[in-house]
Design a protein around this motif. Structure first.
Motif, PDB file in Angstrom:
ATOM      1  N   SER A   1       0.857  -1.190   0.000  1.00  8.50           N
ATOM      2  CA  SER A   1       0.000   0.000   0.000  1.00  8.50           C
ATOM      3  C   SER A   1       0.888   1.233   0.000  1.00  8.50           C
ATOM      4  N   MET A   2       0.250   2.389   0.012  1.00  6.98           N
ATOM      5  CA  MET A   2       0.985   3.653   0.074  1.00  6.98           C
ATOM      6  C   MET A   2       1.727   3.799   1.397  1.00  6.98           C
ATOM      7  N   PHE A   3       1.274   3.114   2.437  1.00  8.33           N
ATOM      8  CA  PHE A   3       1.943   3.163   3.735  1.00  8.33           C
ATOM      9  C   PHE A   3       3.099   2.171   3.802  1.00  8.33           C
ATOM     10  N   ASP A   4       2.991   1.088   3.048  1.00  8.69           N
ATOM     11  CA  ASP A   4       3.910  -0.042   3.140  1.00  8.69           C
ATOM     12  C   ASP A   4       4.100  -0.639   1.742  1.00  8.69           C
ATOM     13  N   PRO A   5       4.894   0.010   0.881  1.00 17.01           N
ATOM     14  CA  PRO A   5       5.018  -0.424  -0.515  1.00 17.01           C
ATOM     15  C   PRO A   5       5.435  -1.892  -0.697  1.00 17.01           C
ATOM     16  N   GLU A   6       6.203  -2.443   0.232  1.00 13.82           N
ATOM     17  CA  GLU A   6       6.630  -3.832   0.112  1.00 13.82           C
ATOM     18  C   GLU A   6       5.614  -4.808   0.712  1.00 13.82           C
TER      19      GLU A   6
ATOM     20  N   GLU B   1       6.119   4.523  13.320  1.00 19.78           N
ATOM     21  CA  GLU B   1       6.269   5.000  11.933  1.00 19.78           C
ATOM     22  C   GLU B   1       4.939   4.867  11.185  1.00 19.78           C
ATOM     23  N   PHE B   2       4.244   3.746  11.393  1.00 22.14           N
ATOM     24  CA  PHE B   2       2.925   3.568  10.771  1.00 22.14           C
ATOM     25  C   PHE B   2       1.977   4.683  11.210  1.00 22.14           C
ATOM     26  N   TRP B   3       1.960   4.978  12.505  1.00 18.14           N
ATOM     27  CA  TRP B   3       1.106   6.064  13.018  1.00 18.14           C
ATOM     28  C   TRP B   3       1.394   7.358  12.254  1.00 18.14           C
ATOM     29  N   ASP B   4       2.673   7.694  12.129  1.00 11.89           N
ATOM     30  CA  ASP B   4       3.057   8.944  11.475  1.00 11.89           C
ATOM     31  C   ASP B   4       2.629   8.977  10.008  1.00 11.89           C
ATOM     32  N   LYS B   5       2.692   7.840   9.328  1.00 12.51           N
ATOM     33  CA  LYS B   5       2.346   7.768   7.908  1.00 12.51           C
ATOM     34  C   LYS B   5       0.837   7.754   7.667  1.00 12.51           C
ATOM     35  N   SER B   6       0.078   7.248   8.619  1.00 14.25           N
ATOM     36  CA  SER B   6      -1.343   7.049   8.348  1.00 14.25           C
ATOM     37  C   SER B   6      -2.245   7.802   9.325  1.00 14.25           C
ATOM     38  N   ILE B   7      -2.237   7.443  10.569  1.00 13.49           N
ATOM     39  CA  ILE B   7      -3.175   8.016  11.541  1.00 13.49           C
ATOM     40  C   ILE B   7      -2.921   9.507  11.742  1.00 13.49           C
ATOM     41  N   ALA B   8      -1.658   9.898  11.851  1.00 11.78           N
ATOM     42  CA  ALA B   8      -1.318  11.307  12.113  1.00 11.78           C
ATOM     43  C   ALA B   8      -1.752  12.237  10.987  1.00 11.78           C
ATOM     44  N   THR B   9      -1.935  11.709   9.787  1.00 12.61           N
ATOM     45  CA  THR B   9      -2.313  12.551   8.649  1.00 12.61           C
ATOM     46  C   THR B   9      -3.811  12.819   8.584  1.00 12.61           C
ATOM     47  N   THR B  10      -4.567  12.196   9.482  1.00 11.69           N
ATOM     48  CA  THR B  10      -6.024  12.331   9.457  1.00 11.69           C
ATOM     49  C   THR B  10      -6.509  13.363  10.475  1.00 11.69           C
ATOM     50  N   GLU B  11      -7.729  13.834  10.252  1.00  8.15           N
ATOM     51  CA  GLU B  11      -8.380  14.697  11.238  1.00  8.15           C
ATOM     52  C   GLU B  11      -9.078  13.850  12.290  1.00  8.15           C
ATOM     53  N   SER B  12      -9.698  12.756  11.850  1.00  5.76           N
ATOM     54  CA  SER B  12     -10.340  11.813  12.764  1.00  5.76           C
ATOM     55  C   SER B  12     -10.615  10.516  12.024  1.00  5.76           C
TER      56      SER B  12
END
Length: 149
Positions: free
Chosen positions: A56-61, A73-84
């Motif tokens: 995926s865009m979070f985990d290309p491999e 790192e996953f949090w920063d790439k996915s959850i942190a980019t959201t408003e909720s």
């Protein structure tokens, strides 16, 4: 005749206090509270996140994120980019030390909403922490669901 104490756990599931249900609930509450440190600490030291499972865009491999540093790192790439993020589950299936939910995750980001329909699993470690979080949802379908908020 079988007594209540002899009834196997798989026939008498404590749906409220099952370890995977509790770990999953805690995970969702910490996402809602935007508490990265507590969310990462909810995982076992060797815990894993695959969200979504596969590349995926979070985990290309498509290898997933293992251990606290990678989970952060996953949090920063996915959850942190959201408003909720909202979790809307229609069904709960408990098996062994895991629980699977069927439903959707609704993400609010940059004035838009997306819906990831799928199956979301949580596995408890023996100490009650999260051993694994796996989310089965299709990136392309989710991208096509994006609409203004």
């Amino acid at each position: 005749m079988t007594t209540a104490s002899e009834t196997p756990a798989y026939l008498n599931i404590d749906r409220e206090n099952h370890p995977a249900v509790v770990a999953g609930r805690r995970s969702r509450e910490l996402v809602a509270a935007r508490d990265k440190d507590a969310w990462v600490a909810n995982f076992a030291a060797d815990g894993t996140v695959e969200d979504p499972v596969g590349p995926s865009m979070f985990d290309p491999e498509g290898k997933g994120f293992r251990g606290h540093d990678q989970i952060a790192e996953f949090w920063d790439k996915s959850i942190a980019t959201t408003e909720s993020i909202e979790f809307v589950f229609d069904d709960e299936i408990i098996c062994g030390d895991e629980v699977a939910y069927v439903g959707k995750i609704v993400t609010h980001i940059a004035g838009h909403i997306s819906e990831a329909h799928g199956v979301f699993t949580y596995k408890a470690a023996p100490d009650g922490k999260m051993a694994a979080l796996r989310a089965f949802w299709e990136v392309e379908k989710t991208i096509k669901s994006v609409r203004p908020a």
